[in-house]
Design an enzyme around this catalytic site. Structure first.
Site, PDB file in Angstrom:
ATOM      1  N   ARG A 285     -40.680  12.990  -7.262  1.00  0.00           N
ATOM      2  CA  ARG A 285     -40.461  12.002  -8.321  1.00  0.00           C
ATOM      3  C   ARG A 285     -41.141  12.458  -9.611  1.00  0.00           C
ATOM      4  O   ARG A 285     -41.915  13.398  -9.617  1.00  0.00           O
ATOM      5  CB  ARG A 285     -41.021  10.635  -7.882  1.00  0.00           C
ATOM      6  CG  ARG A 285     -40.233  10.002  -6.752  1.00  0.00           C
ATOM      7  CD  ARG A 285     -40.894   8.747  -6.228  1.00  0.00           C
ATOM      8  NE  ARG A 285     -42.139   9.042  -5.538  1.00  0.00           N
ATOM      9  CZ  ARG A 285     -42.941   8.117  -5.013  1.00  0.00           C
ATOM     10  NH1 ARG A 285     -42.623   6.840  -5.103  1.00  0.00           N
ATOM     11  NH2 ARG A 285     -44.053   8.467  -4.394  1.00  0.00           N
TER      12      ARG A 285
ATOM     13  N   LYS B 244     -47.899   9.889  -8.604  1.00  0.00           N
ATOM     14  CA  LYS B 244     -48.948   9.923  -7.581  1.00  0.00           C
ATOM     15  C   LYS B 244     -50.336  10.004  -8.207  1.00  0.00           C
ATOM     16  O   LYS B 244     -50.485  10.428  -9.354  1.00  0.00           O
ATOM     17  CB  LYS B 244     -48.742  11.144  -6.677  1.00  0.00           C
ATOM     18  CG  LYS B 244     -47.630  10.966  -5.665  1.00  0.00           C
ATOM     19  CD  LYS B 244     -47.793   9.703  -4.884  1.00  0.00           C
ATOM     20  CE  LYS B 244     -47.691   9.899  -3.428  1.00  0.00           C
ATOM     21  NZ  LYS B 244     -47.681   8.613  -2.716  1.00  0.00           N
TER      22      LYS B 244
ATOM     23  N   TYR C 140     -49.674   5.422  -9.764  1.00  0.00           N
ATOM     24  CA  TYR C 140     -50.199   4.891  -8.501  1.00  0.00           C
ATOM     25  C   TYR C 140     -51.544   5.568  -8.240  1.00  0.00           C
ATOM     26  O   TYR C 140     -51.661   6.787  -8.407  1.00  0.00           O
ATOM     27  CB  TYR C 140     -49.282   5.233  -7.322  1.00  0.00           C
ATOM     28  CG  TYR C 140     -48.025   4.412  -7.225  1.00  0.00           C
ATOM     29  CD1 TYR C 140     -48.074   3.027  -7.063  1.00  0.00           C
ATOM     30  CD2 TYR C 140     -46.766   5.011  -7.273  1.00  0.00           C
ATOM     31  CE1 TYR C 140     -46.907   2.273  -6.960  1.00  0.00           C
ATOM     32  CE2 TYR C 140     -45.592   4.259  -7.173  1.00  0.00           C
ATOM     33  CZ  TYR C 140     -45.680   2.898  -7.016  1.00  0.00           C
ATOM     34  OH  TYR C 140     -44.534   2.151  -6.913  1.00  0.00           O
TER      35      TYR C 140
ATOM     36  N   HIS D  85     -54.195   3.984  -5.571  1.00  0.00           N
ATOM     37  CA  HIS D  85     -54.678   3.672  -4.216  1.00  0.00           C
ATOM     38  C   HIS D  85     -56.120   4.143  -4.020  1.00  0.00           C
ATOM     39  O   HIS D  85     -56.408   5.007  -3.183  1.00  0.00           O
ATOM     40  CB  HIS D  85     -53.754   4.291  -3.156  1.00  0.00           C
ATOM     41  CG  HIS D  85     -52.363   3.730  -3.199  1.00  0.00           C
ATOM     42  ND1 HIS D  85     -52.061   2.472  -2.750  1.00  0.00           N
ATOM     43  CD2 HIS D  85     -51.204   4.227  -3.693  1.00  0.00           C
ATOM     44  CE1 HIS D  85     -50.774   2.231  -2.932  1.00  0.00           C
ATOM     45  NE2 HIS D  85     -50.226   3.273  -3.513  1.00  0.00           N
TER      46      HIS D  85
ATOM     47  N   GLU E  89     -50.151  -0.086  -8.398  1.00  0.00           N
ATOM     48  CA  GLU E  89     -50.100  -0.942  -7.199  1.00  0.00           C
ATOM     49  C   GLU E  89     -50.895  -2.234  -7.334  1.00  0.00           C
ATOM     50  O   GLU E  89     -50.719  -3.138  -6.509  1.00  0.00           O
ATOM     51  CB  GLU E  89     -50.549  -0.175  -5.945  1.00  0.00           C
ATOM     52  CG  GLU E  89     -52.043   0.132  -5.862  1.00  0.00           C
ATOM     53  CD  GLU E  89     -52.444   1.407  -6.591  1.00  0.00           C
ATOM     54  OE1 GLU E  89     -51.591   1.999  -7.266  1.00  0.00           O
ATOM     55  OE2 GLU E  89     -53.615   1.795  -6.478  1.00  0.00           O
TER      56      GLU E  89
ATOM     57  N   SER F  86     -40.679  -0.681  -1.794  1.00  0.00           N
ATOM     58  CA  SER F  86     -40.366  -1.412  -0.564  1.00  0.00           C
ATOM     59  C   SER F  86     -38.855  -1.643  -0.460  1.00  0.00           C
ATOM     60  O   SER F  86     -38.289  -1.588   0.637  1.00  0.00           O
ATOM     61  CB  SER F  86     -41.082  -2.771  -0.552  1.00  0.00           C
ATOM     62  OG  SER F  86     -42.446  -2.599  -0.246  1.00  0.00           O
TER      63      SER F  86
ATOM     64  N   VAL G 284     -41.635   1.134   9.343  1.00  0.00           N
ATOM     65  CA  VAL G 284     -41.857   1.267   7.900  1.00  0.00           C
ATOM     66  C   VAL G 284     -43.325   0.957   7.570  1.00  0.00           C
ATOM     67  O   VAL G 284     -43.888   1.483   6.626  1.00  0.00           O
ATOM     68  CB  VAL G 284     -40.908   0.333   7.109  1.00  0.00           C
ATOM     69  CG1 VAL G 284     -41.042   0.584   5.603  1.00  0.00           C
ATOM     70  CG2 VAL G 284     -39.464   0.539   7.539  1.00  0.00           C
TER      71      VAL G 284
ATOM     72  N   ASP H 120     -47.472   3.137   6.892  1.00  0.00           N
ATOM     73  CA  ASP H 120     -48.485   3.418   5.858  1.00  0.00           C
ATOM     74  C   ASP H 120     -49.668   2.455   5.966  1.00  0.00           C
ATOM     75  O   ASP H 120     -50.701   2.668   5.339  1.00  0.00           O
ATOM     76  CB  ASP H 120     -47.873   3.393   4.452  1.00  0.00           C
ATOM     77  CG  ASP H 120     -47.297   2.047   4.076  1.00  0.00           C
ATOM     78  OD1 ASP H 120     -46.975   1.255   4.978  1.00  0.00           O
ATOM     79  OD2 ASP H 120     -47.197   1.770   2.868  1.00  0.00           O
TER      80      ASP H 120
END
Ligand code: NAD
Length: 363
Positions: free
Chosen positions: A15, A75, A94, A96, A118, A134, A267, A270
């Protein structure tokens, strides 16, 4: 504002932070956009398309990290990228951070203003910058499951839609949130016999009203879940308990009561996975079999459809990027408390409570 978009360097990440169309919107709004040469190739966007949109192509990531006021990515920055971040620069991607102390420490040290996709919120506690991924994973889960049901992939040789005179495949979707709803839409579209289980009466009402007779719903307790799973050709695990590991809803013991060659798509992998026998897999080798049941447990499903995922992500990230570029990030956050929830690190401090608490940082 000068906004830059480097090529993603995380393994198997195709991406890109900005599409040519997004670059064009930012430029039309008075900004300058720098794109690293080749950044868009993973989604089929050439340097020439970015140039047509008015962007400047630069060689390698260094000019972007050195000279752009805002860096837009997908990312979390990798160690070599983190070393290039500067004080006062905006990093919009993102992140995380909670399970990643190393990255958090580096961001704190760099003095960067890091805004995490996020944690940006929407109305009623929703997470609008996570939602498109999602949606993608939910829709893909049926494609992946249908494929795994084919004999050559270890499945029981069932065509989800059946044919006239032969019953369709039975699809059980556990969890009727964003992933589950999108999975059910695809399964219904393929002509499958679809059942959705959830514990939340409001979710059951919503999916029940939407699908009417095209899918059935059941409350997710042990008895109903086991009954549904025993009949299933394809099970989609789409549960989420916010802030917690996924509950193990299908035990190894239950596998022996399933139809041989049935398929489980987890799914929720994660978040640790919602089947006892799940372990994370990759797109290169997505499935494995336990007790005759095929498991598909790819943790980054949207990566395989990088083009669709990038466009879906840009649809929700661009409006905030435009407002931050136009008004400055502080004013944009003052006007939009949902965006303010995205601020994770600023001026050498963790500014997101859950991350600070988890990693023992001052808040
Ligand atoms: P969501 O919050 O929209 O939906 C989760 C649903 O699970 C809710 O409706 C909730 O009521 C339901 N639920 C909770 N416990 C349940 C139970 N015991 N039985 C039945 N239903 C139960 O979340 P989402 O956006 O749909 O995400 C679902 C999962 O998919 C998350 O773990 C998310 O991280 C993951 N995800 C994975 C990928 C991937 O590439 N593998 C991509 C996107 C999202």
């Amino acid at each position: 504002m000068r906004i830059g978009c480097p090529k993603e360097i995380k393994n198997h990440e195709y991406r890109v932070g900005l599409t040519p169309e997004s670059a064009r919107e930012l430029i039309a709004d008075g900004n300058e956009v720098w794109i690293e040469s080749g950044a868009g190739l993973g989604i089929g966007a050439t340097d020439a398309e970015y140039v047509d949109a008015g962007a400047k192509i630069v060689d390698g990531p260094d000019p972007i990290f050195a000279e752009c006021e805002m860096v837009v990515k997908v990312k979390e920055p990798q160690a070599v990228e983190r070393a290039k971040l500067r004080e006062g620069q905006i990093l919009y991607t993102y992140l995380h951070l909670a399970p990643d102390p190393e990255q958090t420490n580096d961001l704190v040290k760099s003095g960067v203003t890091a805004i995490a996709y996020e944690t940006v919120t929407g109305p009623r506690g929703s997470l609008p910058l996570l939602k498109p991924m999602s949606q993608v994973a939910g829709r893909m889960s049926i494609q992946a499951g249908a494929n795994a049901l084919q004999k050559e992939h270890g499945g029981r040789g069932v065509l989800l839609g059946g044919v006239p005179g032969v019953l369709p495949g039975k699809v059980v979707v556990i969890g009727g949130g964003v992933v589950g709803f999108n999975a059910a839409q695809m399964a219904v579209g393929l002509g499958g016999d679809v059942e959705i289980l959830d514990r939340d009466p409001e979710v059951l009402e919503k999916v029940g009203t939407f699908f009417e007779a095209r899918a059935s719903t059941r409350f997710s307790n042990k008895t109903n879940l086991e009954d549904a799973v025993r009949q299933a050709d394809l099970v989609i695990g789409a549960v989420l308990i916010p802030g917690a590991a996924a509950p193990k809803l299908i035990t190894r013991e239950l596998l022996s009561e399933m139809k041989p060659g049935a398929v489980l798509v987890d799914v929720a992998i994660d978040q640790g996975g919602c089947f006892e026998t799940s372990r994370a897999t990759t797109h290169a080798d997505p499935t494995y079999t336990v007790d005759g049941i095929v498991h598909y447990c790819v943790a980054n499903m949207p990566g395989a459809v990088a083009r669709t995922s990038t466009y879906a992500l840009n649809n929700v990230t661009l409006p905030h990027a435009l407002r931050m570029a136009r008004n400055g990030w502080k004013e944009a956050m003052r006007r939009d408390p949902h965006l303010a929830e995205g601020l994770n690190v600023h001026a050498g401090k963790v500014t997101y409570k859950a991350v600070a608490d988890e990693l023992g940082h001052e808040y």
